[in-house]
Each structure stands twice: as structure tokens, then as C-alpha cells.
Design a protein around this motif. Structure first.
Motif, short mmCIF file in Angstrom:
data_model
loop_
_atom_site.label_atom_id
_atom_site.label_comp_id
_atom_site.label_asym_id
_atom_site.label_seq_id
_atom_site.Cartn_x
_atom_site.Cartn_y
_atom_site.Cartn_z
N ASP A 1 -7.84 0.09 0.98
CA ASP A 1 -6.95 1.12 0.59
C ASP A 1 -7.38 1.70 -0.68
O ASP A 1 -7.63 1.10 -1.63
N VAL B 1 -7.94 7.74 6.39
CA VAL B 1 -8.02 8.46 4.87
C VAL B 1 -8.57 9.71 5.05
O VAL B 1 -9.28 9.93 6.02
N SER C 1 0.87 -1.27 -0.04
CA SER C 1 -0.04 0.05 -0.07
C SER C 1 0.77 1.28 -0.11
O SER C 1 1.38 1.45 0.89
N THR D 1 0.63 6.11 4.89
CA THR D 1 -0.11 4.69 4.32
C THR D 1 -0.58 4.14 5.55
O THR D 1 -0.26 4.76 6.63
N GLY E 1 -7.75 1.56 7.99
CA GLY E 1 -6.73 2.74 7.72
C GLY E 1 -7.30 3.92 7.49
O GLY E 1 -8.28 4.41 7.14
N TRP F 1 -5.94 -3.10 3.63
CA TRP F 1 -4.61 -2.68 3.87
C TRP F 1 -3.78 -3.77 4.33
O TRP F 1 -4.25 -4.78 4.88
#
Ligand code: SIN
Ligand code: FE2
Length: 208
Positions: free
Chosen positions: A78, A66, A40, A58, A64, A85
Motif C-alpha cells: 500500500d 493503484v 489501509s 482501498t 492492490g 495490503w
């Protein structure tokens, strides 16, 4: 304690710096980071206001962090690869758990780790980490590579801040009364570190 003795510095009620606590495993962490980045990639993210952030990011873990025009949030996939991820390496989670415990927080089991890469001129303005549902859990933040000035304040943006230099291997843990403390980092100055070259990496472990 997982490693050699290290100094614990008080930052605020609920917040400490564990000086050099991650230094003994820095090489392993950087190897894991590079494998995560292969899956990623680091990317420049836009703030909800449409401005690019100067830090590349990342994630690894079940979710994750964002940011885009729709706001700040956690996502299972992702957005660049369309895939989950990369999983959080076992080494990452057990390390974060023992660092949290050293800071007085037992049972910390992060489900995400945000990887920030700072290059010359990168900075991060004062903000709260407030996108998580579970605010009973602390945040564990590891610094690798070039040093930077870290600012730490209170739960109001206008509260006074203190500034501490974070160097390679330093760890900040903040929870309890400091969980929603405003914090940020100053400009990364040009330099070279034997392990990270012109960069600084920050690993931020959270329970979402
Ligand atoms: C952050 O607060 O998200 C990053 C802090 C750091 O880079 O040390
Ligand atoms: Fe933060």
C-alpha cells in the motif's frame, strides 16, 4: 448455491446479475470492510492524467490496484502505509468463489479485492478492467448500500450499453466474452441506507 434462492438476470454473453445474492452476508462484509479500512485507509486516487477520481478506494489481498501519474497497476505494498495490503478475509474469497460458480465460472480464486466507496455525486466513467494478466478469470462485483445505475456495453467503447439498477446485495459477474466489456456507473444520488448511511460500497474481486 450458498444462500437462499435468488434471481439471475442475463446482462450479456458471459455476464449476469445475481439479484440480492450477497444480501444475507452484507453485515459481515461491512464489518470486514471497516477493519480493512482501519489498516489501509480509503484514499482519493489520481488518474494518470492527474485528475482525482470521485470514488475513494482501498484494497485487500496479495496485491492492490493503484493509480497515479505512472499509470494503473497492481502493487504488493500500500503506497500510503508502505505495508502489504490487509489480507483478504477467508469469508471474502469463499463468497466470491461461490458467486462465480453460481454464474457458471468454476475455480475462481481472487488474489485481490478493490473496495470502492461512493458518496453523493461519485461516479465512474465507462472503462474496461484490463490491468490483469489473467483474462481467463471472471470479475465478481458486489454492491452494498445505496443504489446506482450500472452501465454495461461491449468490448468496444462505442458499443451500445444497457443500464441496470444495482441495489444492496446485488452481484455482477462478468467473464468469458464479456471479460473486457466496457462498464461504468452513473452518479450516486443523495440518500441514506440503514447499513451504509450516505455511501455505496463496491467490492471488485479479481485474479491478477
Ligand atoms: C468498477 O467497475 O470498477 C466499479 C463498478 C461498480 O461500482 O459497481
Ligand atoms: Fe470496472
Amino acid at each position: 448455491m450458498l444462500f437462499d434462492e435468488y434471481a439471475t438476470e442475463h446482462l450479456a454473453d458471459g455476464a449476469v446479475v445475481l439479484r440480492g445474492a450477497a444480501e444475507p452476508v452484507a453485515t459481515d462484509l461491512l464489518r470486514e470492510i471497516s477493519s480493512i479500512i482501519d489498516q489501509s485507509p480509503l484514499r482519493t486516487v489520481m488518474t494518470p492524467m492527474g485528475k482525482p477520481m470521485s470514488v475513494e478506494m482501498t484494497n485487500c489481498g496479495a496485491v492492490g490496484w493503484v493509480s497515479d501519474s505512472r499509470g494503473y497497476r497492481y502493487e504488493h505494498l500500500d503506497p500510503i502505509t508502505g505495508l502489504p495490503w490487509p489480507p483478504m478475509p477467508a469469508r471474502f474469497s469463499s463468497l466470491a468463489g461461490s458467486l462465480a460458480e453460481d454464474a457458471g465460472y468454476r475455480g475462481f480464486r481472487p488474489d485481490t479485492c478493490l473496495i470502492n466507496r461512493y458518496s453523493t455525486g461519485s461516479k465512474m466513467g465507462l472503462h474496461q478492467d484490463s490491468d490483469e494478466r489473467d483474462l481467463t478469470q471472471p470479475i465478481v462485483s458486489i454492491s452494498l448500500g445505496l443504489p446506482i445505475n450500472f452501465k454495461f456495453g461491449g468490448t468496444k467503447r462505442t458499443d451500445p450499453t444497457i443500464s441496470v439498477k444495482l441495489r444492496h446485495g446485488d452481484v455482477v459477474v462478468f467473464g468469458g466474452a464479456a471479460r473486457l466489456a466496457f462498464h461504468g456507473v452513473g452518479l450516486l444520488h443523495r440518500g441514506t441506507h440503514p447499513l451504509t448511511k450516505e455511501f455505496r460500497f463496491n467490492l471488485t474481486y479479481r485474479v491478477t
